[in-house]
Design an enzyme around this catalytic site. Structure first.
Site, mmCIF file in Angstrom:
data_model
loop_
_atom_site.group_PDB
_atom_site.id
_atom_site.type_symbol
_atom_site.label_atom_id
_atom_site.label_comp_id
_atom_site.label_asym_id
_atom_site.label_seq_id
_atom_site.Cartn_x
_atom_site.Cartn_y
_atom_site.Cartn_z
ATOM 1 N N MET A 71 -1.418 32.308 -22.891
ATOM 2 C CA MET A 71 -0.210 32.129 -23.676
ATOM 3 C C MET A 71 -0.475 31.210 -24.870
ATOM 4 O O MET A 71 0.010 31.452 -25.972
ATOM 5 C CB MET A 71 0.901 31.552 -22.778
ATOM 6 C CG MET A 71 2.280 31.664 -23.368
ATOM 7 S SD MET A 71 2.665 33.313 -23.963
ATOM 8 C CE MET A 71 4.067 33.729 -22.957
ATOM 9 N N PHE A 99 0.838 -1.195 0.000
ATOM 10 C CA PHE A 99 0.000 0.000 0.000
ATOM 11 C C PHE A 99 0.875 1.248 0.000
ATOM 12 O O PHE A 99 1.799 1.380 0.800
ATOM 13 C CB PHE A 99 -0.915 -0.018 1.229
ATOM 14 C CG PHE A 99 -1.762 1.224 1.350
ATOM 15 C CD1 PHE A 99 -2.731 1.513 0.400
ATOM 16 C CD2 PHE A 99 -1.582 2.105 2.406
ATOM 17 C CE1 PHE A 99 -3.502 2.664 0.497
ATOM 18 C CE2 PHE A 99 -2.351 3.254 2.519
ATOM 19 C CZ PHE A 99 -3.313 3.535 1.556
ATOM 20 N N GLN A 100 0.612 2.148 -0.913
ATOM 21 C CA GLN A 100 1.351 3.404 -1.052
ATOM 22 C C GLN A 100 2.851 3.192 -1.251
ATOM 23 O O GLN A 100 3.668 3.973 -0.771
ATOM 24 C CB GLN A 100 1.080 4.338 0.136
ATOM 25 C CG GLN A 100 -0.372 4.789 0.175
ATOM 26 C CD GLN A 100 -0.629 5.949 1.120
ATOM 27 O OE1 GLN A 100 0.032 6.090 2.131
ATOM 28 N NE2 GLN A 100 -1.608 6.771 0.781
#
Lengths: 579, 169
Positions: free
Chosen positions: A469, A113-114
């Site tokens: 832009m 996990f993670q």
């Protein structure tokens, strides 16, 4: 011997390195480090609201103070969220040490996990990165990280800290000295080579200094100013080099490159010796390389060997720190006869000055000139886009004013968090962030950080309701087909083919003033030029928190002059009608 | 366009996890043509030595050396372009489905070219070629011309600088 945990050594090491602020976001595998930080008062923990904002804040802190910015994030998403910020700091040579939590070493490789391989992910975008595999290596690794980050050409370093290393007991020793056999940053100037370059400069009829961010990073501004005053050699700068000498100095010509001034680009085209310091001749500077400085013999000082003779061929390469080199040159400096050359340059300045159309309401130029007029000292932080170029064109930078901008990577969302970091590093300074309405939304959550820490940042948004832009590119080079750049577009409210902005357009979301107010910040909207001063006055008086000022500017205001990407810098566009 | 040329260099690097990936990653990230890379530990086991072959023009080759040099993990870059060096590559060639006549031919080839037959069965034999890369290239051409089913495994070059001239007399 007394043993301490990795977490304890981590905090001790930070103190040894003189760290007084850490930008940190918690998570499961860094809880031990947080707990240890909480047990002391020397290092202040700052909690931004997103890891990207966190690393840009550390970046703004580092750029504005010259100190190393320190980040602490958790494993997995915490780590991946700092990737953009690392690349940004790497490109602009900003010293950062970023600690990422990691799952325990026994779980690495298990798709825990993670768990992500953040060192692998960031290998190409930082100066150095390492996973601490043994508790006994921790002290040495932290020591080396700070040394690598701040020495030579500064840059970001990542230290991946597995959970078990944080809790493991071990030696409390923190090394005093660093010795890395593969890393020996340049400190000395090669005097012979510098002399060659200097001779070439002295022999020039039309000499020109081109300075980049390297000069500002080595804090060599005072000595460089002396050098220019003695030698009377005109100076142009990259946007990262703006402020190398005061931008209103008579020998300062302007910025060079894609949005450089006419006089600057013409100076490059016509100089016979180009003496450059601390720039890597990025494509935004040179345009078409074949036509860059065609008449010039080039001297190049850079601390990074690999920046020399990469893009342009250099006659005299000098590997050195800009500051050391300039100091040395001061010993030899004598005036050059540049009167005629300066007349030519000033002629170009008069021929095509930098200016926007006047009398058309709220123009960016008027707003920025008001900033110059009202605030003798400031740290200006920009986001990325049109407003950024306007800032580099119109903000007058000198020894009392700094300009922080994401130059190399061009990260939208940099402005607000970086301004917050700059304010943390300079509590007494007036920090003014200038952003566009697009970039402002990329890290707007950091308003909360500014409010909670009562930071009096003035946060200006130049709202033209477009991603300006790119819109400008579409206007000039894509037949005015404004695909995916209007931020007012709404489902069922806009026609299939937009005829351009007008009264019929849906309202802009979000309402920035209400948004500011929802954060308990002061929000001001300015639509009339006569209200600019009042807004800044109110903002400056609001010392207890941030102020957001939204300036509603014209959609069709564009950044000029402009050189189309890949064209020679002499082929400039001066009018919105294009080429 | 500057001339592309095959060039060789040696690197001393820290013998640490991720260093090989970092070096090879540089070549892919910057679109340098990496042709061969071998690596092994040295007499000091904290140091690895790589032998790298690249195809590059002069400017790119300079840039590659600089980029490698600035890596913290790279201890030293040795340019083998203008340095006399010994350079050999190991290559195995397994020839399958050959009759007795072809087998004899293979042994002749081995004898003539000074490579060793290191393994054989009734219809298969393996030769071990420790020679220069270009000789191995030639060997492959010859084997392909003579035999129909061959398997090639190449190890990439390793190189060491020649003994200094001053040490010889």
């Amino acid at each position: 011997m007394q043993q301490i945990t990795g977490a304890k050594l981590f905090v001790n090491a930070l103190k040894e390195e003189g760290v007084d602020k850490i930008f940190a976001y918690p998570g499961a595998v860094v809880a031990d480090l947080f707990d240890e930080i909480g047990k002391q008062d020397d290092i202040q923990l700052i909690l931004p609201r997103h890891e990207q904002g966190l690393i840009h804040a550390a970046d703004g802190y580092a750029r504005s103070t010259g100190k190393v910015g320190v980040c602490l994030v958790t494993s997995g998403p915490g780590a991946t969220n700092i990737v953009t910020g690392l690349a940004n700091a790497n490109y602009d040579s900003v010293p950062l040490v970023c600690f990422t939590g990691q799952v325990p070493t026994g779980l690495i490789g298990n798709d825990a996990f993670q768990e992500v391989d953040i060192i692998g992910i960031t290998r190409n975008i930082c100066k150095y990165g390492v996973t601490v595999r043994n508790r006994e290596d921790l002290g040495r690794i932290i020591k080396e990280a700070f040394y690598i980050a701040r020495s030579g050409k500064p840059g970001p370093v990542v230290i991946d800290l597995p959970k078990d290393v944080q809790v493991a007991p071990g030696s409390k020793e923190y090394p005093e000295k660093v010795s890395i056999r593969g890393y020996k940053p340049v400190t000395e100037v090669h005097v012979g080579q510098l002399k060659r370059g200097f001779k070439l400069l002295k022999s020039a009829k039309r000499p020109l200094f081109l300075v980049g961010g390297g000069l500002n990073i080595s804090r060599a501004n005072d000595s460089f100013l002396k050098l220019v005053d003695i030698m009377k050699v005109p100076v142009i700068s990259t946007i990262m080099g703006r402020g190398a000498i005061p931008s209103d100095h008579p020998y300062f010509v302007g910025n060079v490159g894609m949005h450089g001034s006419y006089a600057s680009n013409m100076s490059i085209m016509n100089c016979d010796v180009l003496f450059s310091i601390g720039t890597r001749f990025n494509d935004r500077i040179t345009g078409d390389l074949n036509e860059f400085a065609p008449n010039a013999r080039i001297v190049h000082i850079d601390i990074d060997t690999s920046a020399i003779s990469r893009n342009v061929t250099v006659e005299v390469p000098i590997v050195a720190d800009a500051g050391n080199a300039v100091e040395k040159m001061l010993e030899w400096a004598t005036p050059l006869d540049t009167g005629e050359w300066m007349n030519t340059i000033n002629g170009w300045k008069e021929e095509r000055p930098l200016e926007m159309k006047k009398g058309k309401g709220l123009s960016p130029q008027v707003i920025l000139e008001t900033v110059n007029e009202m605030f003798p000292e400031y740290i200006a932080v920009t986001d990325v886009g049109q407003h950024q170029m306007w800032c580099t064109q119109y903000l007058e930078i000198n020894s009392k004013r700094q300009l922080l901008t994401s130059g190399g990577l061009g990260v939208m969302g940099f402005g607000l968090p970086a301004a917050i970091g700059a304010q943390f590093g300079n509590p007494e300074a007036q920090v003014i962030c200038i952003s566009g309405d697009g970039g402002a939304q990329m890290n707007i959550q950091e308003m909360a950080t500014a409010v909670c820490h009562k930071l009096p940042v003035i946060f200006c948004i130049f709202n033209n309701s477009y991603l300006g832009m790119v819109r400008q590119m579409q206007q000039l080079f894509y037949g005015k087909r404004y695909v995916g750049t209007c931020l007012r577009w709404q489902k069922d409210k806009c026609p299939d083919h937009c005829k351009g902005p007008g009264d019929q357009c849906p309202p802009y979301v979000p309402d920035f003033v209400s948004l500011a107010e929802s954060y308990s910040a002061l929000g001001i909207r300015v639509t009339d030029p006569k209200d600019i001063k009042l807004a800044f006055r109110d903002a400056a008086a609001n010392k207890n928190g941030p102020t957001l000022i939204e300036f509603i500017i014209d959609t069709d205001e564009i950044v000029l002059p402009m050189v189309k990407g890949g064209n020679p810098i002499s082929s400039m566009i001066f009018s919105p009608k294009g080429v | 366009m500057a001339e592309m040329k095959k060039r060789w260099m040696s690197l001393y690097v820290e013998n640490q996890v991720g260093v090989l990936s970092k070096i090879s990653g540089l070549f892919s990230a910057k679109m340098y043509n990496l042709e061969s890379l071998t690596v092994g530990t040295t007499e000091d086991e904290s140091v690895s030595r790589m032998t790298i072959g690249v195809a590059a023009d002069d400017v790119t080759y300079e840039q590659i050396k600089k980029q490698l040099n600035r890596m913290v993990e790279v201890i030293k870059v040795i340019d083998l372009e203008n340095v006399p060096a010994h350079m050999k590559e190991i290559m195995f060639a397994k020839i399958n489905n050959i009759n007795a006549e072809k087998m004899t031919e293979l042994f002749q080839i081995a004898q003539v070219f000074g490579v060793r037959v290191v393994d054989m069965g009734t219809k298969t034999a393996t030769i071990e070629c420790v020679q220069t890369e270009s000789k191995n290239n030639e060997m492959i051409k010859l084997l392909k011309a003579k035999f129909s089913t061959i398997e090639i495994v190449r190890g990439g070059n390793v190189a060491i600088e020649s003994v200094s001239v001053t040490d010889r007399y």
